[in-house]
Design a protein around this motif. Sequence first.
Motif, mmCIF file in Angstrom:
data_model
loop_
_atom_site.group_PDB
_atom_site.id
_atom_site.type_symbol
_atom_site.label_atom_id
_atom_site.label_comp_id
_atom_site.label_asym_id
_atom_site.label_seq_id
_atom_site.Cartn_x
_atom_site.Cartn_y
_atom_site.Cartn_z
ATOM 1 N N VAL A 531 4.476 -0.784 -3.865
ATOM 2 C CA VAL A 531 4.492 0.162 -2.744
ATOM 3 C C VAL A 531 3.158 0.018 -2.019
ATOM 4 O O VAL A 531 2.095 0.310 -2.581
ATOM 5 C CB VAL A 531 4.689 1.610 -3.236
ATOM 6 C CG1 VAL A 531 4.752 2.564 -2.047
ATOM 7 C CG2 VAL A 531 5.954 1.711 -4.080
ATOM 8 N N VAL A 532 3.202 -0.467 -0.801
ATOM 9 C CA VAL A 532 1.982 -0.761 -0.047
ATOM 10 C C VAL A 532 2.119 -0.236 1.372
ATOM 11 O O VAL A 532 3.213 0.121 1.826
ATOM 12 C CB VAL A 532 1.712 -2.286 -0.012
ATOM 13 C CG1 VAL A 532 1.364 -2.808 -1.393
ATOM 14 C CG2 VAL A 532 2.910 -3.033 0.556
ATOM 15 N N ILE A 533 0.988 -0.202 2.091
ATOM 16 C CA ILE A 533 1.039 0.166 3.492
ATOM 17 C C ILE A 533 1.463 -1.054 4.310
ATOM 18 O O ILE A 533 1.398 -2.180 3.840
ATOM 19 C CB ILE A 533 -0.319 0.720 3.990
ATOM 20 C CG1 ILE A 533 -1.444 -0.299 3.764
ATOM 21 C CG2 ILE A 533 -0.651 2.030 3.277
ATOM 22 C CD1 ILE A 533 -2.805 0.191 4.229
ATOM 23 N N GLU A 534 1.864 -0.826 5.564
ATOM 24 C CA GLU A 534 2.545 -1.855 6.342
ATOM 25 C C GLU A 534 1.726 -3.138 6.515
ATOM 26 O O GLU A 534 2.228 -4.240 6.296
ATOM 27 C CB GLU A 534 2.946 -1.293 7.704
ATOM 28 C CG GLU A 534 3.609 -2.295 8.640
ATOM 29 C CD GLU A 534 4.870 -2.929 8.047
ATOM 30 O OE1 GLU A 534 5.099 -4.119 8.322
ATOM 31 O OE2 GLU A 534 5.583 -2.238 7.295
ATOM 32 N N HIS A 535 0.457 -3.005 6.955
ATOM 33 C CA HIS A 535 -0.276 -4.243 7.239
ATOM 34 C C HIS A 535 -0.614 -5.011 5.966
ATOM 35 O O HIS A 535 -0.758 -6.238 5.987
ATOM 36 C CB HIS A 535 -1.534 -3.957 8.079
ATOM 37 C CG HIS A 535 -2.707 -3.452 7.328
ATOM 38 N ND1 HIS A 535 -2.955 -2.114 7.174
ATOM 39 C CD2 HIS A 535 -3.718 -4.098 6.682
ATOM 40 C CE1 HIS A 535 -4.069 -1.957 6.473
ATOM 41 N NE2 HIS A 535 -4.548 -3.136 6.159
ATOM 42 N N VAL A 536 -0.718 -4.329 4.826
ATOM 43 C CA VAL A 536 -0.900 -5.018 3.552
ATOM 44 C C VAL A 536 0.388 -5.759 3.193
ATOM 45 O O VAL A 536 0.347 -6.895 2.685
ATOM 46 C CB VAL A 536 -1.293 -4.024 2.442
ATOM 47 C CG1 VAL A 536 -1.247 -4.697 1.068
ATOM 48 C CG2 VAL A 536 -2.677 -3.465 2.696
ATOM 49 N N ARG A 537 1.529 -5.149 3.473
ATOM 50 C CA ARG A 537 2.823 -5.807 3.215
ATOM 51 C C ARG A 537 2.929 -7.113 3.989
ATOM 52 O O ARG A 537 3.342 -8.145 3.448
ATOM 53 C CB ARG A 537 3.965 -4.870 3.592
ATOM 54 C CG ARG A 537 5.347 -5.452 3.355
ATOM 55 C CD ARG A 537 6.442 -4.454 3.740
ATOM 56 N NE ARG A 537 7.752 -4.989 3.441
ATOM 57 C CZ ARG A 537 8.449 -5.791 4.264
ATOM 58 N NH1 ARG A 537 7.923 -6.130 5.443
ATOM 59 N NH2 ARG A 537 9.642 -6.245 3.908
ATOM 60 N N ARG A 538 2.540 -7.077 5.259
ATOM 61 C CA ARG A 538 2.628 -8.286 6.077
ATOM 62 C C ARG A 538 1.713 -9.381 5.534
ATOM 63 O O ARG A 538 2.083 -10.561 5.528
ATOM 64 C CB ARG A 538 2.251 -7.957 7.527
ATOM 65 C CG ARG A 538 3.257 -7.074 8.240
ATOM 66 C CD ARG A 538 3.049 -7.125 9.742
ATOM 67 N NE ARG A 538 1.720 -6.656 10.121
ATOM 68 C CZ ARG A 538 1.426 -5.405 10.447
ATOM 69 N NH1 ARG A 538 2.386 -4.492 10.447
ATOM 70 N NH2 ARG A 538 0.204 -5.058 10.798
ATOM 71 N N ARG A 539 0.526 -9.003 5.079
ATOM 72 C CA ARG A 539 -0.404 -9.992 4.533
ATOM 73 C C ARG A 539 0.131 -10.604 3.233
ATOM 74 O O ARG A 539 0.035 -11.822 3.022
ATOM 75 C CB ARG A 539 -1.759 -9.338 4.274
ATOM 76 C CG ARG A 539 -2.535 -8.962 5.522
ATOM 77 C CD ARG A 539 -3.010 -10.196 6.273
ATOM 78 N NE ARG A 539 -3.756 -9.872 7.468
ATOM 79 C CZ ARG A 539 -5.071 -9.659 7.488
ATOM 80 N NH1 ARG A 539 -5.765 -9.744 6.372
ATOM 81 N NH2 ARG A 539 -5.678 -9.389 8.620
ATOM 82 N N LEU A 540 0.686 -9.768 2.356
ATOM 83 C CA LEU A 540 1.164 -10.261 1.064
ATOM 84 C C LEU A 540 2.351 -11.207 1.215
ATOM 85 O O LEU A 540 2.546 -12.116 0.395
ATOM 86 C CB LEU A 540 1.536 -9.094 0.157
ATOM 87 C CG LEU A 540 0.365 -8.240 -0.358
ATOM 88 C CD1 LEU A 540 0.875 -7.090 -1.208
ATOM 89 C CD2 LEU A 540 -0.614 -9.098 -1.166
ATOM 90 N N LEU A 541 3.135 -11.004 2.259
ATOM 91 C CA LEU A 541 4.282 -11.887 2.481
ATOM 92 C C LEU A 541 3.853 -13.307 2.839
ATOM 93 O O LEU A 541 4.650 -14.250 2.749
ATOM 94 C CB LEU A 541 5.180 -11.322 3.595
ATOM 95 C CG LEU A 541 6.002 -10.084 3.212
ATOM 96 C CD1 LEU A 541 6.722 -9.526 4.420
ATOM 97 C CD2 LEU A 541 6.999 -10.431 2.100
#
Length: 578
Positions: A531-541
């Motif tokens: 469970v992460v915040i949006e911009h962290v999600r984009r980076r991890l992808l």
Amino acid sequence: MQFTQRVTSSPYWPKIVRYVPSIAWLAQYDRAWLRPDLIAGMTLWGVGVPSALAYAQMAGVSPVAGLYAAFCGLFFYSLLATSRHLKVTASSTMAVMSASLVGALALPNSAAYFTASAALALIVGIMLLLAGIARLGVIADFLSKPVVTGFVFGLAISIIIGQLPKLLGYKSGGGNSFQQLYSLLVNLDQTSWLTLALGVASLVLIFGMRRFYPKIPGALVALVAGILLVTVFKLDEYGVAVVGPVATGFPTPTIPWVSLDVFLSLFVGAVGIVFLAVGESIGTARAFAVRNHYPLDADQELIAMGVANMGSGLLQGFTVDASLSTTATSDAAGAKSQVSSLVAAGMIILTAAFLANLFSNLPDAVLGAIVIASVVKLIDYKEMARYRHERRVDFWLACLAAAGVLFASVLIGLLVAVVMSLVAIIYQTRRPRLASLGLTPDGKTFADIQQYPNVRQVPGVLIVRLNGPVYFYNVNQMSADVLAAVTAVGEDLDAVVVDLRATARVDISSSDGLTELADELKRKGIALYLVVIEHVRRRLLLRPLAQYVDGDHLVLGLHQAVDAIGAAIAADARKQAA
């Protein structure tokens, strides 16, 4: 009026006010504040002149340089700062640190020494200015309060020991504070009793005035009394050391040129000074801003302090800093705004230009007494006792910072303070608590299972929340804690959900650590959801983690994670049934 309207309507006006806040508050200045500001300004002058002379002697520069430094600090800071109360001027802390740095590079009382002291102020000023422009006011938070308290505690004791020879009338040996104290004790037979009597009488006078007549600057009274006694009774002919001739006149701006090796040595020391100056100054400014309910711009404070130090360097002064005692004196005198600083600055520069030579008969013992009286309040034993009672770790950090000053040197103490602050940050964030979460009876909220007995664990799912951000130095420990929690559950798990919403950025090491955790759980047949915040999600992808954690396993909320797990389990069940 039209001209004023054109100026204020200009697109550049907000930027001008942003960097020169005094334009805005002077335009709205309440005339009712003028009288208390004038009184506070004259009080600041009465306190500032003897203090500046004493600190100049501590810094190893000419007495008038102390007046120049005090003028620059008060004048430039008041024009550019957002704090209405903080006073930046010559201070004991910066005087000692300047002497510690410059003393290793040039002979005392030499032109090279004076130039290096001014160059240090200029370098510190440029660093602060650039830090403010780059919006690095956050560095004020990197020196923890206990560490700063310990450093100042040790520094105050070190300063007092360093001033004792002036009261005793003879010089002590070099070395750290304990070595200096030992040298004093074994040479007590050299004491000048007349000098000692003058110094002790000055201390009694200053503390007595502070106790019974707090509105009268006791330091100024002691200064005048000392000059009169020497002048009338010719005490200098009986072995009482005095300041000697003091040059007068307005300062001429000059760039203090130094050699490359001297510059590099000053630059390294200036970095530590900047950390300490920012931590002390902005911390004090914030305290007064909160108490008086007005906003404070930490970045603009850096710019104001930077320009004040640059001015001091160009006018042959030394490094300046916020003075808590001067700020408290001004506040007690009723200061309403920085107009009080402008009044004091004007009186100080006039004193330097026309009256400085009046201080030639000022006894060194009186200067020593003024310094001791000003720094004794910095020995905050009550705060140290509070740390010991509330949190032993903070207490020992403060003690280490103080010990660095007393057993080694001011510079070593400063280095210890900076390193200990960074160590404290890492220590406190190295192992954030991992809380196991479950659903409340109404099924709407997730809560800590250990704190709320009625919370139930979601069947087949381990949900944990990291109570702090994940960094490169704690990701391995977090992974180990998650795997330990999986083992502790002791039943078949379909998925593990890790709540990382406290993490604003994930560095390469952290994402690699999460990748290893996902791989380990996959071997156990357990899916990992983050469970992460949006911009962290984009980076991890975009990282290798995406090979082990599908995009739908990177979610924005706990309910979304549980729903995704339920959907995945249902899909697997349908596949098996088919």
